[in-house]
Write an enzyme that holds these catalytic residues in place. Sequence first.
Site, short mmCIF file in Angstrom:
data_model
loop_
_atom_site.label_atom_id
_atom_site.label_comp_id
_atom_site.label_asym_id
_atom_site.label_seq_id
_atom_site.Cartn_x
_atom_site.Cartn_y
_atom_site.Cartn_z
N ASN A 11 -9.05 12.12 -76.30
CA ASN A 11 -8.97 12.78 -77.57
C ASN A 11 -10.41 13.51 -77.52
O ASN A 11 -11.39 12.56 -78.05
CB ASN A 11 -8.56 12.07 -78.54
CG ASN A 11 -8.97 12.67 -79.73
OD1 ASN A 11 -8.85 13.98 -79.96
ND2 ASN A 11 -8.81 12.00 -81.01
N LYS A 13 -11.44 15.52 -79.57
CA LYS A 13 -11.81 16.17 -80.94
C LYS A 13 -12.29 17.55 -81.12
O LYS A 13 -11.88 18.45 -80.26
CB LYS A 13 -12.72 15.16 -81.52
CG LYS A 13 -12.08 13.77 -81.42
CD LYS A 13 -12.78 12.76 -82.38
CE LYS A 13 -12.40 11.52 -81.96
NZ LYS A 13 -12.81 10.33 -82.80
N HIS A 101 -3.12 11.74 -86.14
CA HIS A 101 -4.24 11.13 -86.04
C HIS A 101 -4.96 10.77 -87.34
O HIS A 101 -4.84 11.69 -88.26
CB HIS A 101 -5.38 12.05 -85.02
CG HIS A 101 -6.51 11.15 -84.53
ND1 HIS A 101 -7.40 11.29 -85.70
CD2 HIS A 101 -6.61 10.48 -83.37
CE1 HIS A 101 -8.57 10.41 -84.68
NE2 HIS A 101 -8.12 10.22 -83.66
N GLU A 103 -7.88 11.05 -88.32
CA GLU A 103 -8.66 12.32 -89.04
C GLU A 103 -7.97 13.24 -89.40
O GLU A 103 -8.49 13.86 -90.57
CB GLU A 103 -9.68 12.66 -87.88
CG GLU A 103 -10.80 11.44 -87.43
CD GLU A 103 -11.39 11.66 -86.08
OE1 GLU A 103 -11.17 12.85 -85.43
OE2 GLU A 103 -12.00 10.77 -85.61
N GLU A 176 -4.64 2.83 -83.59
CA GLU A 176 -5.70 3.01 -83.72
C GLU A 176 -6.49 2.71 -85.21
O GLU A 176 -6.23 3.47 -86.30
CB GLU A 176 -6.18 4.54 -83.83
CG GLU A 176 -5.55 5.18 -82.33
CD GLU A 176 -6.40 6.38 -82.03
OE1 GLU A 176 -7.21 6.36 -81.17
OE2 GLU A 176 -6.39 7.46 -82.79
N GLY A 182 -14.56 5.56 -83.53
CA GLY A 182 -15.98 6.27 -83.61
C GLY A 182 -17.18 5.22 -84.10
O GLY A 182 -18.04 5.82 -84.50
N SER A 222 -13.21 2.89 -80.17
CA SER A 222 -14.25 2.73 -79.51
C SER A 222 -14.23 1.72 -78.06
O SER A 222 -14.81 1.04 -77.66
CB SER A 222 -15.00 1.90 -80.30
OG SER A 222 -15.37 2.40 -81.41
N GLY A 244 -14.77 9.20 -78.02
CA GLY A 244 -16.24 9.50 -77.57
C GLY A 244 -16.33 9.25 -76.03
O GLY A 244 -17.20 9.96 -75.38
C1 PEP Z 1 -9.92 8.50 -81.32
O1 PEP Z 1 -10.55 9.38 -82.20
O2 PEP Z 1 -8.78 8.53 -81.21
C2 PEP Z 1 -10.77 7.53 -81.03
C3 PEP Z 1 -10.06 6.30 -80.50
O3 PEP Z 1 -12.20 7.79 -80.86
P1 PEP Z 1 -13.10 6.69 -80.41
O4 PEP Z 1 -12.82 6.24 -79.02
O5 PEP Z 1 -14.45 7.31 -80.19
O6 PEP Z 1 -13.20 5.65 -81.27
#
Ligand code: PEP
Length: 261
Positions: A11, A13, A101, A103, A176, A182, A222, A244
């Site tokens: 992802n 973003k 998601h 966000e 998630e 993040g 993460s 990330g």
């Molecule tokens: C995400 O936004 O779906 C995600 C898992 O981000 P990160 O790996 O940065 O925590």
Amino acid sequence: MTQRRPLVAANWKMHKLAAEAVAFVGELRRGLEVVDVQHRVDVAVCPSAPLLPRFADALAGFRRVALGGQDLHPDDDGAHTGDTSGRQLADCGCRLVLCGHSERRAEHGETDALVARKVEAARRAGLAPLLCLGETLLEREAGGTEEVLGRQLDAALGALDLRGAEAPAATLIAYEPVWAIGTGRTATPEQAQQAHAFLRHRLESAAGPRAAAAARLLYGGSVKPENCAELLDQPEVDGFLVGGASLDPEAFLGIIARCAR
Ligand code: PEP
């Protein structure tokens, strides 16, 4: 270790420009040839919408990487300024799309009901919806994790149409935890396993053992090459949604390689 074929989805973003995306595809293709993951892991990348055509061109039919959208409008077309339809994503070469998601839920006020409509729209467009769900830290600390996951999953169950799915492995759900996205704070393997087991049990009650056993439940939050192996050791963890770490081809390939073992 999962009995299902793992999926690692990126992802991106709102990161990267077209030239960076094209360079990434080159590194990913080279890396996947070395890793030889052909029959052991599925790979997907979800860039933001303006990058999709250039990303698809760079893939040039390289089927080992599926292209995905990050969001879609619940309608198939119409007067919706700034939005993207499932049909447009499919037309760009997408095979899947993230729905709900955290966000989007937090920044755009997406409700469970809207997310369910997006899941339906994805399926109408021939895309595999990747339903994202997870609890906030406050909800976890108040002991409400399962209540939140149950509510978010139940709202989308009809739209996922698990009983009718021609290819049940197309059912994709990402757990998630919002507090892990993040933040560098990953769920422990036990926390991930517990949440995934809860979700699978819920799927089984709703759609029966076959559909539940075939659904792929990804963990996101993460994930890095250093922590993915112990998460994937959990029987109910079938891969990852990576934010990330997916921006760096080496780190992304590192996660893919561990899933291919
Ligand atoms: C995400 O936004 O779906 C995600 C898992 O981000 P990160 O790996 O940065 O925590």
